[in-house]
Design a protein around this motif. Structure first.
Motif, PDB file in Angstrom:
ATOM      1  N   LYS A   1      43.726  34.554  37.114  1.00 27.58           N
ATOM      2  CA  LYS A   1      42.267  34.602  36.936  1.00 27.58           C
ATOM      3  C   LYS A   1      41.573  33.615  37.879  1.00 27.58           C
ATOM      4  CE  LYS A   1      42.086  36.141  32.099  1.00 27.58           C
ATOM      5  NZ  LYS A   1      41.664  35.776  30.724  1.00 27.58           N
ATOM      6  N   LEU A   2      42.164  32.418  37.968  1.00 30.41           N
ATOM      7  CA  LEU A   2      41.562  31.419  38.859  1.00 30.41           C
ATOM      8  C   LEU A   2      41.559  31.878  40.314  1.00 30.41           C
ATOM      9  CD1 LEU A   2      43.023  28.096  37.375  1.00 30.41           C
ATOM     10  CD2 LEU A   2      40.652  28.887  37.285  1.00 30.41           C
ATOM     11  N   LYS A   3      42.665  32.469  40.758  1.00 31.22           N
ATOM     12  CA  LYS A   3      42.723  32.984  42.126  1.00 31.22           C
ATOM     13  C   LYS A   3      41.664  34.066  42.353  1.00 31.22           C
ATOM     14  CE  LYS A   3      47.579  32.016  43.113  1.00 31.22           C
ATOM     15  NZ  LYS A   3      48.900  32.599  43.449  1.00 31.22           N
ATOM     16  N   LYS A   4      41.511  34.924  41.344  1.00 40.14           N
ATOM     17  CA  LYS A   4      40.520  35.996  41.475  1.00 40.14           C
ATOM     18  C   LYS A   4      39.109  35.417  41.549  1.00 40.14           C
ATOM     19  CE  LYS A   4      39.618  40.556  39.500  1.00 40.14           C
ATOM     20  NZ  LYS A   4      39.948  41.485  38.419  1.00 40.14           N
ATOM     21  N   ASP A   5      38.819  34.405  40.708  1.00 41.65           N
ATOM     22  CA  ASP A   5      37.500  33.781  40.736  1.00 41.65           C
ATOM     23  C   ASP A   5      37.234  33.098  42.078  1.00 41.65           C
ATOM     24  OD1 ASP A   5      37.115  34.642  38.160  1.00 41.65           O
ATOM     25  OD2 ASP A   5      37.688  32.721  37.232  1.00 41.65           O
ATOM     26  N   ILE A   6      38.248  32.413  42.590  1.00 39.48           N
ATOM     27  CA  ILE A   6      38.081  31.737  43.894  1.00 39.48           C
ATOM     28  C   ILE A   6      37.795  32.740  44.998  1.00 39.48           C
ATOM     29  CG2 ILE A   6      39.337  30.424  45.655  1.00 39.48           C
ATOM     30  CD1 ILE A   6      40.722  28.932  43.358  1.00 39.48           C
ATOM     31  N   GLU A   7      38.497  33.860  44.995  1.00 43.98           N
ATOM     32  CA  GLU A   7      38.282  34.897  46.015  1.00 43.98           C
ATOM     33  C   GLU A   7      36.870  35.466  45.927  1.00 43.98           C
ATOM     34  OE1 GLU A   7      39.185  37.166  49.272  1.00 43.98           O
ATOM     35  OE2 GLU A   7      40.309  35.506  48.364  1.00 43.98           O
ATOM     36  N   GLN A   8      36.398  35.701  44.686  1.00 43.71           N
ATOM     37  CA  GLN A   8      35.030  36.210  44.509  1.00 43.71           C
ATOM     38  C   GLN A   8      33.995  35.206  45.016  1.00 43.71           C
ATOM     39  OE1 GLN A   8      34.658  37.188  40.394  1.00 43.71           O
ATOM     40  NE2 GLN A   8      35.807  39.130  40.547  1.00 43.71           N
TER      41      GLN A   8
ATOM     42  N   GLU B   1      46.431  32.713  33.571  1.00 40.50           N
ATOM     43  CA  GLU B   1      45.307  31.844  33.925  1.00 40.50           C
ATOM     44  C   GLU B   1      45.256  31.601  35.435  1.00 40.50           C
ATOM     45  OE1 GLU B   1      45.751  28.341  31.656  1.00 40.50           O
ATOM     46  OE2 GLU B   1      45.096  29.254  29.754  1.00 40.50           O
ATOM     47  N   ASN B   2      46.425  31.391  36.073  1.00 38.09           N
ATOM     48  CA  ASN B   2      46.455  31.213  37.531  1.00 38.09           C
ATOM     49  C   ASN B   2      45.912  32.448  38.250  1.00 38.09           C
ATOM     50  OD1 ASN B   2      47.468  28.650  37.415  1.00 38.09           O
ATOM     51  ND2 ASN B   2      49.613  29.274  37.607  1.00 38.09           N
TER      52      ASN B   2
END
Length: 289
Positions: free
Chosen positions: A32-39, A29-30
């Motif tokens: 995924k969250l990092k990836k979403d924030i970067e996007q 989950e962490n």
């Protein structure tokens, strides 16, 4: 007894396996969250770049003058009114737009108008307040080596160094009497050579039509560097009088000595604040040069 131990071991193993699964789930989950924030960050930067580019390269809309609310000439019945069209943009306006766009790309700003440019068409004042008149003490005086009618004075006007002044004195003037005397000098004239000697000020004298001349004298108690002012003409003098403007030549006809021997400009007297008036020693009704 063995059964209890086995049960405890099984429970511990199941708890450890559950905690490991939870840790793996949290790590996923962490990530995924990092990836979403970067996007989201990349999308925000792209939007900002597009907005900046649009502001820089968008052309301003043409100015459309509003139609008059009340027509001046009413067209006759049955006639079609002519629809006003905007004139095509001239070459100068398109050139100005290109210059503005190029300045924006370079990050430059249009220069703001200065007070001088805003006051175009307004003539500068031409009065005696533009003259830097000061009291000076003559330290030394001698005849000019190349001209009998000229004298060279070294004058203290309250500055760090004395000024050399070349002036025209009558042949009957006793130069020794001038040494140590106080005088009135015009100090913001441009330095110039007079028969090989650089003169850095102008010594004010009064003279008659018979070429009788004498120095203008400041009031008693004056000191080198004291300003000569005029009540009706306040203001700061020019740093240096420009020869092209011919300020001295324009003001000189109004610089006179009255019937009481007091120097004045258009009736306003030469004054050293708190000390008195400037006078001619003996002449009256004459000009100042």
């Amino acid at each position: 007894m063995c059964v209890c131990v086995c049960v405890c071991v099984c429970v511990c193993v199941s708890v450890l396996q559950a905690s490991v699964r939870d840790q793996k789930k949290l790590l996923v989950e962490n990530g995924k969250l990092k990836k979403d924030i970067e996007q989201l960050r990349v999308q925000l930067q792209d939007k900002q770049r597009r907005r900046t580019a649009k502001a820089l390269f968008s052309t301003p809309p043409p100015n459309i003058s509003p139609a008059p609310t009340t027509p001046v000439n009413q067209p006759p019945a049955g006639a079609t009114a002519a629809i006003p069209t905007n004139p095509p943009p001239t070459a100068s306006s398109s050139h100005d737009q290109r210059e503005r766009h190029s300045r924006r790309r370079r990050g430059e700003r249009k220069a703001r108008p200065t007070p001088d440019s805003l006051s175009l068409g307004v003539e500068p004042r031409v009065d005696v307040s533009r003259l830097d008149l000061r009291v000076g003490r003559i330290i030394s005086v001698r005849r000019h080596p190349l001209a009998e009618t000229l004298s060279v004075q070294e004058v203290d006007v309250g500055e760090n160094a004395n000024r050399v002044v070349v002036s025209k004195m009558g042949a009957e003037t006793d130069l020794e009497e001038l040494q140590g005397a106080l005088a009135v000098l015009l100090c913001n004239v441009k330095a110039c050579k007079v028969r090989g000697v650089v003169s850095m000020a102008r010594l004010l004298c009064c003279s008659t039509s018979d070429d009788v001349s004498e120095m203008l004298v400041p009031p008693t108690g004056s000191a080198p560097g004291d300003r000569v002012t005029f009540n009706n003409f306040p203001g700061d003098p020019d740093r240096e009088l420009q020869s092209k403007q011919r300020i001295w030549e324009l003001l000189q006809p109004d610089l006179q000595v009255d019937c009481r021997g007091v120097a004045n400009y258009k009736g306003c007297r030469f004054e050293v604040k708190g000390k008195g008036l400037c006078r001619a020693p003996s002449l009256t009704n004459c000009i100042i040069r």
